[in-house]
Design an enzyme around this catalytic site. Structure first.
Site, PDB file in Angstrom:
ATOM      1  N   HIS A 151       0.819  -1.227   0.000  1.00  0.00           N
ATOM      2  CA  HIS A 151       0.000   0.000   0.000  1.00  0.00           C
ATOM      3  C   HIS A 151       0.846   1.268   0.000  1.00  0.00           C
ATOM      4  CE1 HIS A 151      -3.310  -2.628   0.269  1.00  0.00           C
ATOM      5  NE2 HIS A 151      -3.371  -2.777   1.576  1.00  0.00           N
TER       6      HIS A 151
ATOM      7  N   HIS B 229     -10.075   0.406   0.741  1.00  0.00           N
ATOM      8  CA  HIS B 229      -9.849  -0.753   1.606  1.00  0.00           C
ATOM      9  C   HIS B 229     -10.963  -0.928   2.642  1.00  0.00           C
ATOM     10  CE1 HIS B 229      -7.531  -3.710   3.921  1.00  0.00           C
ATOM     11  NE2 HIS B 229      -6.569  -3.653   3.009  1.00  0.00           N
TER      12      HIS B 229
ATOM     13  N   GLU C 180     -11.344  -4.997  -2.972  1.00  0.00           N
ATOM     14  CA  GLU C 180     -10.475  -3.919  -3.433  1.00  0.00           C
ATOM     15  C   GLU C 180     -10.264  -4.028  -4.943  1.00  0.00           C
ATOM     16  OE1 GLU C 180      -6.924  -3.770  -0.665  1.00  0.00           O
ATOM     17  OE2 GLU C 180      -8.031  -5.506   0.122  1.00  0.00           O
TER      18      GLU C 180
END
Length: 342
Positions: free
Chosen positions: A103, A174, A309
């Site tokens: 991320h 998320h 996601e």
């Protein structure tokens, strides 16, 4: 109220919470991280159901580590060894998970204040400037993100942006969903459908090998629907490596905005359909949540929520056979993901 205080950060800056609604679906979003705090779905004459995990104030989001409600960028998911080559130059990112980049490292977009742009009854827009070198990526990137609730009950996220240098962009959200309510326990009895014939094989560190695996006769086959907990403890290698589901499916939408997945809450009957124009979707079953205090003093535990996601494939920049997430200098990008509630 459309706007209210959401508390102050450790640095003393006040965060605000904004509400949008179409009457049947209501969302609350904070300018701190542009995080989705709550998403209420009406069920006839019954009490509305809040179907996302989250925190009561900005302190929870500032301290939290589970990415509840978070927009993720500049590039979501994983990049092997935190490194990629673009235009012949090697870029090194943070290694924040097993020697890889997850991320985009430590400077998360979800822990920054986003600029409030505009709000109406059913739509709110934020912007964020990610400067050249931010998180290790090239180019000054201007991002605009719009949350909207359409008349027919779709919670839609539109990502737009432009960079002054070639860069990579793989934005996602998320949020953890529990269609029985964020305070209802685990999600293992939800029924999930994913329109995908293959998933991306990954190693023990969740880094793709570059191989697409057919889902037929495996616990990864959600084409006709499967109860989420049915094979959660399977000895299938992908399940063992992920300690449950934490994998990317190669969607059958051919790059068009189309329905790619569905989940149904077994207690409420709430149906959530997922639409996107992106090629992949990571389904994560909350395998690593442990005793996290959330909204209304609820303690979230393992499998308290699942994530859908939408994304480019993980580590796509390092695999020639994956659709790349490269954004060329001066060109704009737009991608849309929608969660339709019924």
């Amino acid at each position: 109220m459309k706007k209210m205080s959401f508390g102050k950060t450790k640095a003393g800056k006040e965060a605000f919470l904004y509400n949008i609604s179409n009457g049947n679906v209501c969302a609350s979003i904070t300018d701190y991280g542009a995080n989705i705090v709550s998403l209420y779905v009406c069920k006839g004459e019954q009490e509305p159901v809040d179907v996302v995990l989250g925190y009561d104030d900005v302190t929870g989001y500032e301290n939290g580590t589970y990415f509840f409600g978070c927009p993720v960028g500049r590039s979501g998911n994983r990049i092997a060894k935190g490194s990629f080559v673009l235009n012949g130059k090697t870029y090194q990112l943070d290694k924040n998970e097993n020697g890889n980049n997850l991320h985009s490292g430590f400077a998360f977009y979800s822990k920054r204040f986003w600029e409030f742009v505009e709000i109406t009854e059913n739509k709110i827009e934020f912007s964020l400037r990610s400067p050249d070198g931010d998180q290790g990526y090239p180019g000054n990137l201007e991002i605009f993100m719009t949350y909207e609730i359409t008349d027919d009950g779709m919670f839609r996220i539109t990502y737009e942006g432009v960079s002054d240098q070639d860069t990579i962009v793989n934005l996602t959200n998320h949020s953890y969903f529990n269609l029985n309510g964020n305070d209802s326990g685990d999600i293992l009895s939800h029924k999930v459908t994913i329109d995908a014939n293959c998933f991306t094989e990954a190693d023990q560190e969740s880094i793709p090998t570059g191989t697409l695996i057919d889902v037929i006769d495996t616990p990864m086959d959600f084409r006709t629907g499967r109860v989420l907990g049915q094979d959660m403890h399977s000895d299938y290698q992908a399940i063992v490596y992920g300690s449950g589901y934490d994998h990317n499916w190669a969607l059958n939408n051919d790059g068009k905005f189309a329905k790619v997945a569905e989940a149904v809450g077994d207690k409420t009957g709430i149906v959530m359909e997922v639409y996107t124009d992106l090629p992949g979707m990571q389904m994560y079953s909350g395998n690593f949540i442990t005793e996290e205090k959330g909204k209304g003093d609820v303690v979230y535990k393992k499998h308290a929520g699942f994530c859908f996601e939408t994304q480019y494939f993980p580590d796509a920049i390092n695999h020639d056979n994956f659709i790349d997430p490269i954004l060329k200098a001066g060109e704009s990008f737009t991608t849309v993901t929608g969660y339709q509630f019924k």
